[in-house]
Design an enzyme around this catalytic site. Structure first.
Site, short mmCIF file in Angstrom:
data_model
loop_
_atom_site.label_atom_id
_atom_site.label_comp_id
_atom_site.label_asym_id
_atom_site.label_seq_id
_atom_site.Cartn_x
_atom_site.Cartn_y
_atom_site.Cartn_z
CB CYS A 163 18.15 6.83 64.05
SG CYS A 163 16.68 8.25 64.35
CB CYS A 191 11.42 9.05 58.75
SG CYS A 191 13.53 8.81 59.00
#
Length: 364
Positions: free
Chosen positions: A106, A204
């Site tokens: 990410c 997340c």
């Protein structure tokens, strides 16, 4: 693009990115706050948890802080590309019997990829984050260096080792020379509404931390029970599906034995989880692939480094050398517990990140 003093900062609604935004403004930068909207598992039990950095509350917190600091704030919807690049990768790695670290991917592809492009669109030269790392330019090698943050308990260089030279050129890390307690104290002094906010511990997009639940919801019929076998091939029982297991795992195996059993290998082809005793979990050599180097352009000869095989691991002395194609052979001077395919191995020269790669397999 010409260098200017406009910086877009990724704001998660947490303490670190909020204070980082304040520090940049104080330093005279023209600051813009950006909050990413990423794909989140809506069926997860804790979807609306205030602790999740992807909750609606987190976005509202980021907006509130931006208002207090007097900076513009935008929400950037990256949910589709995040799902395609990060969630799919996460799920597919588990289906291959590997244990991924999605934050590593990410950071390169989303935060310093898509979000950096958004920063450029807004006329910013820099993208900043609240990571505890430092950046320097080496005049001798003409390369940007990524260095550990001075707070060793919070250093996040491990998850940023995949950044390219171009990404580092445009990156700012305002918190690298601070300790976490200083940042929280500053947030309280500034009376920021997030000053006492707890840190997010989970991945997340999985707010309830139930990895297997997420994977099952994505692939449904692909998870099949299989056999547990010991290191000699002896049948010991049945497992629930390889996505439930990772190297070094002891809990949740459901096997009885006179000595504790641990996962030592996952044979995807035969849908077998191999278990052994504590001594079977250790190893000294591994092969890493998909490597990225920062302080050097390419690994051309043997090099002494310190290295770690997971985010929470301690660095240990190792020797790295080029292996077939663009792979790297990593030989630790001391045995390491649970060398896990899919995780990253990151190489250091003191406090400088040399580079790293994805663990392909343990050699011995």
């Amino acid at each position: 693009m010409e260098i200017n003093n406009r910086v877009a900062i990724g704001m998660s609604g947490g303490v670190d990115s909020s204070v980082a935004a304040y520090l940049l403004k104080k330093q005279g930068f023209d600051v813009i706050g950006l909050t990413m909207r990423v794909w989140v598992d809506h069926e997860a039990k804790a979807f609306d948890s205030d602790k999740s950095c992807c909750s609606l509350k987190a976005t509202q917190d980021a907006k509130k802080v931006a208002e207090i600091l007097g900076i513009p704030h935008y929400t950037v919807d990256l949910s589709k590309i995040f799902y395609d690049k990060i969630v799919n990768y996460f799920v597919n790695e588990y289906l291959k019997g590997r244990t991924p670290n999605p934050c590593v991917l990410c950071n390169r592809q989303i935060k310093f990829g898509e979000l950096l492009e958004k920063a450029f669109e807004l006329g910013a030269y820099y993208i900043a984050t609240g990571h505890y790392v430092r950046k320097e330019y080496d005049e001798k090698t003409k390369r940007y260096l990524l260095k550990k943050g001075i707070d060793s308990s919070k250093d996040q260089s491990y998850v940023l080792y995949r950044l390219t030279q171009k990404q580092l050129e445009h990156a700012l890390f305002p918190l690298g020379n601070y300790k976490k307690e200083e940042i929280r104290a500053l947030a309280e002094e500034l009376k920021l509404p997030v000053a006492k906010k707890p840190e997010s511990q989970e991945i997340c997009f999985i707010p309830d931390n139930d990895y297997s639940g997420l994977i099952k919801r994505q692939v449904k019929d692909e998870i099949k029970p299989g056999e547990f076998r010991d290191v000699h091939g002896k049948f010991l029982g049945y497992h629930k599906g390889i996505i439930h297991y990772t190297i070094g795992q002891r809990r949740g195996l459901g096997l009885s034995s006179d000595r504790p059993l641990y996962v030592v290998d996952i044979d995807v082809k035969n849908n077998v989880v191999v278990v052994g005793h504590q001594e079977d979990v250790w190893g000294e050599e591994l092969i890493s692939s998909n490597n990225n180097f920062i302080s050097i352009e390419k690994l051309e000869k043997e090099m002494k480094v310190t290295a770690k095989i997971r985010y929470t691991a301690k660095e240990e002395e190792a020797i790295i050398k080029p292996y077939e194609e663009d792979k790297v052979l990593v030989k630790f001077l001391k045995p390491q517990r649970a060398i896990t395919p899919g995780q990253s191995v990151v190489f250091y020269d003191k406090d400088v990140v040399v580079g790293g790669g994805i663990i392909e397999r343990k050699l011995k």
